[in-house]
Design a protein around this motif. Structure first.
Motif, PDB file in Angstrom:
ATOM      1  N   GLU A 266       8.793  -3.468  11.341  1.00  0.00           N
ATOM      2  CA  GLU A 266       8.518  -2.551  10.237  1.00  0.00           C
ATOM      3  C   GLU A 266       7.612  -3.190   9.193  1.00  0.00           C
ATOM      4  O   GLU A 266       6.699  -2.556   8.656  1.00  0.00           O
ATOM      5  N   VAL A 267       7.870  -4.449   8.894  1.00  0.00           N
ATOM      6  CA  VAL A 267       7.090  -5.140   7.872  1.00  0.00           C
ATOM      7  C   VAL A 267       5.666  -5.388   8.355  1.00  0.00           C
ATOM      8  O   VAL A 267       4.703  -5.209   7.601  1.00  0.00           O
ATOM      9  N   VAL A 268       5.504  -5.779   9.600  1.00  0.00           N
ATOM     10  CA  VAL A 268       4.165  -5.967  10.165  1.00  0.00           C
ATOM     11  C   VAL A 268       3.380  -4.650  10.098  1.00  0.00           C
ATOM     12  O   VAL A 268       2.193  -4.629   9.731  1.00  0.00           O
ATOM     13  N   GLU A 269       4.056  -3.569  10.439  1.00  0.00           N
ATOM     14  CA  GLU A 269       3.387  -2.263  10.419  1.00  0.00           C
ATOM     15  C   GLU A 269       2.932  -1.898   9.007  1.00  0.00           C
ATOM     16  O   GLU A 269       1.807  -1.421   8.797  1.00  0.00           O
ATOM     17  N   LYS A 270       3.781  -2.155   8.012  1.00  0.00           N
ATOM     18  CA  LYS A 270       3.418  -1.795   6.643  1.00  0.00           C
ATOM     19  C   LYS A 270       2.316  -2.693   6.106  1.00  0.00           C
ATOM     20  O   LYS A 270       1.405  -2.223   5.412  1.00  0.00           O
ATOM     21  N   ILE A 271       2.374  -3.972   6.411  1.00  0.00           N
ATOM     22  CA  ILE A 271       1.288  -4.868   5.999  1.00  0.00           C
ATOM     23  C   ILE A 271      -0.035  -4.394   6.617  1.00  0.00           C
ATOM     24  O   ILE A 271      -1.086  -4.395   5.963  1.00  0.00           O
ATOM     25  N   GLY A 272       0.032  -3.977   7.876  1.00  0.00           N
ATOM     26  CA  GLY A 272      -1.160  -3.454   8.532  1.00  0.00           C
ATOM     27  C   GLY A 272      -1.730  -2.246   7.821  1.00  0.00           C
ATOM     28  O   GLY A 272      -2.953  -2.083   7.713  1.00  0.00           O
ATOM     29  N   ARG A 273      -0.854  -1.404   7.291  1.00  0.00           N
ATOM     30  CA  ARG A 273      -1.314  -0.224   6.545  1.00  0.00           C
ATOM     31  C   ARG A 273      -1.964  -0.627   5.226  1.00  0.00           C
ATOM     32  O   ARG A 273      -2.959  -0.025   4.814  1.00  0.00           O
ATOM     33  N   TYR A 274      -1.416  -1.628   4.545  1.00  0.00           N
ATOM     34  CA  TYR A 274      -2.062  -2.113   3.325  1.00  0.00           C
ATOM     35  C   TYR A 274      -3.466  -2.613   3.638  1.00  0.00           C
ATOM     36  O   TYR A 274      -4.411  -2.392   2.864  1.00  0.00           O
ATOM     37  N   ALA A 275      -3.614  -3.292   4.768  1.00  0.00           N
ATOM     38  CA  ALA A 275      -4.930  -3.809   5.145  1.00  0.00           C
ATOM     39  C   ALA A 275      -5.892  -2.687   5.520  1.00  0.00           C
ATOM     40  O   ALA A 275      -7.027  -2.626   5.029  1.00  0.00           O
ATOM     41  N   GLU A 276      -5.435  -1.787   6.382  1.00  0.00           N
ATOM     42  CA  GLU A 276      -6.323  -0.760   6.922  1.00  0.00           C
ATOM     43  C   GLU A 276      -6.627   0.345   5.926  1.00  0.00           C
ATOM     44  O   GLU A 276      -7.770   0.819   5.826  1.00  0.00           O
ATOM     45  N   GLU A 277      -5.623   0.777   5.172  1.00  0.00           N
ATOM     46  CA  GLU A 277      -5.803   1.927   4.285  1.00  0.00           C
ATOM     47  C   GLU A 277      -6.279   1.536   2.888  1.00  0.00           C
ATOM     48  O   GLU A 277      -7.004   2.302   2.241  1.00  0.00           O
ATOM     49  N   ALA A 278      -5.857   0.363   2.413  1.00  0.00           N
ATOM     50  CA  ALA A 278      -6.196  -0.026   1.045  1.00  0.00           C
ATOM     51  C   ALA A 278      -7.202  -1.168   0.977  1.00  0.00           C
ATOM     52  O   ALA A 278      -7.810  -1.393  -0.066  1.00  0.00           O
ATOM     53  N   GLY A 279      -7.356  -1.911   2.076  1.00  0.00           N
ATOM     54  CA  GLY A 279      -8.292  -3.028   2.071  1.00  0.00           C
ATOM     55  C   GLY A 279      -7.708  -4.342   1.602  1.00  0.00           C
ATOM     56  O   GLY A 279      -8.440  -5.270   1.252  1.00  0.00           O
ATOM     57  N   SER A 280      -6.374  -4.454   1.618  1.00  0.00           N
ATOM     58  CA  SER A 280      -5.750  -5.704   1.197  1.00  0.00           C
ATOM     59  C   SER A 280      -6.039  -6.811   2.209  1.00  0.00           C
ATOM     60  O   SER A 280      -5.937  -6.606   3.419  1.00  0.00           O
ATOM     61  N   GLN A 281      -6.380  -7.984   1.687  1.00  0.00           N
ATOM     62  CA  GLN A 281      -6.707  -9.131   2.535  1.00  0.00           C
ATOM     63  C   GLN A 281      -5.664 -10.237   2.471  1.00  0.00           C
ATOM     64  O   GLN A 281      -5.697 -11.173   3.257  1.00  0.00           O
ATOM     65  N   ARG A 282      -4.743 -10.131   1.523  1.00  0.00           N
ATOM     66  CA  ARG A 282      -3.776 -11.207   1.300  1.00  0.00           C
ATOM     67  C   ARG A 282      -2.517 -10.591   0.694  1.00  0.00           C
ATOM     68  O   ARG A 282      -2.597  -9.693  -0.136  1.00  0.00           O
ATOM     69  N   ILE A 283      -1.354 -11.095   1.113  1.00  0.00           N
ATOM     70  CA  ILE A 283      -0.083 -10.617   0.582  1.00  0.00           C
ATOM     71  C   ILE A 283       0.699 -11.789   0.005  1.00  0.00           C
ATOM     72  O   ILE A 283       0.886 -12.818   0.661  1.00  0.00           O
TER      73      ILE A 283
END
Length: 308
Positions: A266-283
């Motif tokens: 679940e966490v991997v999936e959500k991090i992926g959404r931050y990257a793909e949808e918002a452009g986040s490069q670092r958490i």
């Protein structure tokens, strides 16, 4: 996707606890260890044994670690004069061999200022802008030359602007959710912009404002790194997630909505959404239970591994 460990020691942690977490951060392959800069606990905790100073902590960790980056989210501009801060950060950068990053914010927690006798000015953002100009200006001043600044809040005359950091350029982080002034400051001074504890949708909008401000300032928006800070609560099963949520005084459903909670998948999936949808490069993973090293090991093995 870089994963960094972010701690809140004002909630109750000794230097030895932070050292243990920092060493685990390094051993488990995370990119960096960051800490908050607060002197008073928040919420329904005792804060025992009391606060630790951010830059004294990082100085110690600089000598005890070898690889990880070290920094603050965020150093409070109200706590330190900018000339002194420039010296402190440069020295810790030297002590670490060039691994320090400076997150600098205006300061916001009025109660801790009252508790420790620290002035809490009204014009914090205007002061922050001058602080950023001074700190970065001192570091950029050529050795043998002097730095002067005659502003509204700070006056420096013929400073030798020493010492210099080990790095040619110490990365500067600016964060927050302000609509206009914060993006403008980031566009001018930041190497990284951090979105603290907000949704994917809000992150996307915030990053867009920062990118637009950078372009308006004549800078490529891609010059900046874009990151999020989010609370982490990961478990191998629902029971483990619930136990970890209870330990930090939070509800599982709320954590899943507002943070990174649930199974590793679940966490991997959500991090992926931050990257793909918002452009986040670092958490920055906010770890609120610093005694739970198994949590770090799980995230390293089951989350970081899948993110490559």
């Amino acid at each position: 996707m870089d994963l960094r460990i972010f701690t809140e020691p004002q909630q109750g942690a000794t230097y030895d606890t932070l050292l243990t977490v920092a060493k685990a951060t390094e051993d488990l392959g995370f990119d960096a260890f960051f800490r908050s800069d607060h002197y008073l606990h928040m919420g329904d905790v005792s804060g025992l044994p009391g606060p630790t100073d951010a830059w004294i902590t990082l100085a110690g960790l600089a000598r005890e670690t070898k690889r990880i980056r070290l920094g603050t989210l965020m150093t409070a501009g109200t706590f330190r004069l900018p000339g002194v801060l420039a010296i402190q950060v440069a020295q810790v950068d030297q002590m670490s061999g060039g691994r320090v990053e400076l997150g600098l914010g205006a300061g916001w927690y009025e109660d801790e200022h009252k508790a420790y006798g620290i002035p809490f000015p009204k014009e914090k953002l205007a002061r922050l802008e001058e602080q950023l100009e001074i700190v970065t200006g001192m570091w950029a001043t050529e050795v043998g030359k002097t730095f002067s600044h005659h502003g509204t809040y700070y006056d420096l005359t013929d400073s030798p602007a020493l010492p210099k950091p080990a790095q040619q350029k110490v990365p500067v982080l600016i964060g927050g959710t302000g609509a206009k002034r914060t993006p403008r400051l980031a566009a001018r001074y930041a190497d990284e912009f951090n979105a603290p504890f907000i949704s994917i949708e809000d992150t996307k909008a915030l990053f867009a404002r920062v990118r637009a401000a950078a372009e308006e300032a004549g800078r490529s928006a891609d010059d900046l790194t874009y990151s999020n800070a989010l609370v982490a609560c990961v478990g191998r099963d629902e029971a483990e997630v619930a136990r970890r949520a209870e330990r930090i005084g939070r509800e599982v459903d709320e954590l899943k909505e507002n943070g990174l909670a649930g199974s590793p998948a679940e966490v991997v999936e959500k991090i992926g959404r931050y990257a793909e949808e918002a452009g986040s490069q670092r958490i920055y993973l906010q770890m609120l239970d610093l005694d739970d090293l198994d949590h770090l090991e799980l995230i390293s093995a089951e989350v970081q591994r899948q993110l490559g």
